[in-house]
Design a protein around this motif. Structure first.
Motif, PDB file in Angstrom:
ATOM      1  N   ILE A  49      31.297  59.030  -3.150  1.00 18.53           N
ATOM      2  CA  ILE A  49      31.181  57.719  -2.585  1.00 18.53           C
ATOM      3  C   ILE A  49      32.441  57.260  -1.460  1.00 18.53           C
ATOM      4  N   LEU A  50      31.963  57.341  -0.058  1.00 22.37           N
ATOM      5  CA  LEU A  50      32.996  56.988   0.631  1.00 22.37           C
ATOM      6  C   LEU A  50      32.492  55.918   1.454  1.00 22.37           C
ATOM      7  N   SER A  51      33.352  54.501   1.449  1.00 20.31           N
ATOM      8  CA  SER A  51      32.851  53.355   2.115  1.00 20.31           C
ATOM      9  C   SER A  51      34.062  52.709   2.684  1.00 20.31           C
ATOM     10  N   GLY A  52      33.774  52.205   4.023  1.00 16.69           N
ATOM     11  CA  GLY A  52      34.794  51.492   4.699  1.00 16.69           C
ATOM     12  C   GLY A  52      36.043  52.235   5.555  1.00 16.69           C
ATOM     13  N   ARG A  53      36.914  51.632   6.032  1.00 17.67           N
ATOM     14  CA  ARG A  53      37.921  52.341   6.742  1.00 17.67           C
ATOM     15  C   ARG A  53      38.655  53.301   6.020  1.00 17.67           C
ATOM     16  N   ILE A  54      38.310  54.684   6.381  1.00 23.09           N
ATOM     17  CA  ILE A  54      39.084  55.709   5.561  1.00 23.09           C
ATOM     18  C   ILE A  54      39.795  56.792   6.674  1.00 23.09           C
ATOM     19  N   VAL A  55      41.020  57.234   6.777  1.00 25.34           N
ATOM     20  CA  VAL A  55      41.545  58.226   7.615  1.00 25.34           C
ATOM     21  C   VAL A  55      41.935  59.171   6.599  1.00 25.34           C
ATOM     22  N   LEU A  56      41.574  60.330   6.851  1.00 23.64           N
ATOM     23  CA  LEU A  56      41.917  61.356   6.041  1.00 23.64           C
ATOM     24  C   LEU A  56      42.543  62.407   7.029  1.00 23.64           C
ATOM     25  N   GLY A  57      43.884  63.003   6.515  1.00 24.91           N
ATOM     26  CA  GLY A  57      44.545  63.955   7.391  1.00 24.91           C
ATOM     27  C   GLY A  57      43.822  65.425   6.928  1.00 24.91           C
ATOM     28  N   SER A  58      44.540  66.375   7.404  1.00 28.66           N
ATOM     29  CA  SER A  58      44.145  67.674   6.875  1.00 28.66           C
ATOM     30  C   SER A  58      44.556  68.328   5.669  1.00 28.66           C
ATOM     31  N   TYR A  59      43.780  69.368   5.261  1.00 29.33           N
ATOM     32  CA  TYR A  59      43.711  69.926   4.089  1.00 29.33           C
ATOM     33  C   TYR A  59      43.820  68.970   2.875  1.00 29.33           C
ATOM     34  N   ILE A  60      42.667  68.326   2.761  1.00 29.82           N
ATOM     35  CA  ILE A  60      42.425  67.300   1.684  1.00 29.82           C
ATOM     36  C   ILE A  60      41.053  67.728   1.177  1.00 29.82           C
ATOM     37  N   HIS A  61      41.099  67.689  -0.463  1.00 35.93           N
ATOM     38  CA  HIS A  61      40.028  67.677  -1.256  1.00 35.93           C
ATOM     39  C   HIS A  61      39.691  66.786  -1.870  1.00 35.93           C
TER      40      HIS A  61
END
Length: 184
Positions: A49-61
């Protein structure tokens, strides 16, 4: 049928930004995609579950059954972050003291919600079943052991375990050499 959304399907979500080689499970739940930025080579597994302001860089699991409740404060993950299964990250949380009421069905004037950004810096790894509370920064290279509760920001390149989590030893930095070999 592929268990991950196609590139064309991901465009329909309306993410603020989305990179290449992004794999999001068809069984994940995404709320507020317009407030999310996703880098390259990101994988989000089943039942997240992902909710709201989310910033993901690269090479993320982000492993199965993980929940990220970012609200407006946000959750920010830099490159090379791993969040193991059944972990929870909260940038927002109710007041459990009994001085206010809790849960989103209660009118806001009767609640006391804590809201503070959470940051996972480069090369952090969060062990299965761990919880991260609002306002925490996992500094570069932090390793969190399984079923740990992170209530305070960490020191870079340390390993943490427990409830509440405490540093137990230094973490090796060999992976920084390996990072240079990856095409960014």
């Amino acid at each position: 049928m592929n268990s991950f959304y196609s590139e064309e399907e991901l465009k329909i979500f309306g993410f603020s930004e989305i990179g290449t080689d992004v794999k999001i499970s068809r069984k994940a739940s995404i709320y507020g995609s317009q407030n999310m930025k996703i880098g390259d080579h990101v994988r989000i597994d089943d039942f997240c579950i992902l909710s709201g302001r989310i910033v993901l860089g690269s090479y993320i699991h982000i492993s199965a059954y993980t929940s990220i409740f970012a609200g407006d404060a946000g959750v920010f993950m830099e490159n090379f972050v791993t969040v193991s299964s059944r972990s929870a990250i909260y940038a927002v949380s109710d007041d459990y003291s009994g001085l206010a009421m809790t849960n989103p069905t209660i009118p806001n004037e009767f609640r006391n919600v804590t809201s503070s950004k959470v940051v996972l810096e480069r090369h952090t790894i969060v062990g299965t079943g761990s919880t991260i509370l609002p306002g925490v920064t996992l500094h570069e290279g932090t390793s969190v052991g399984a079923m740990s509760l992170i209530t305070k920001s960490t020191v870079a390149w340390k390993m943490y375990v427990g409830i509440p989590a405490k540093a137990i030893r230094d973490r090796k930095k060999d992976l920084l050499k390996l990072e240079k070999e990856i095409d960014m």
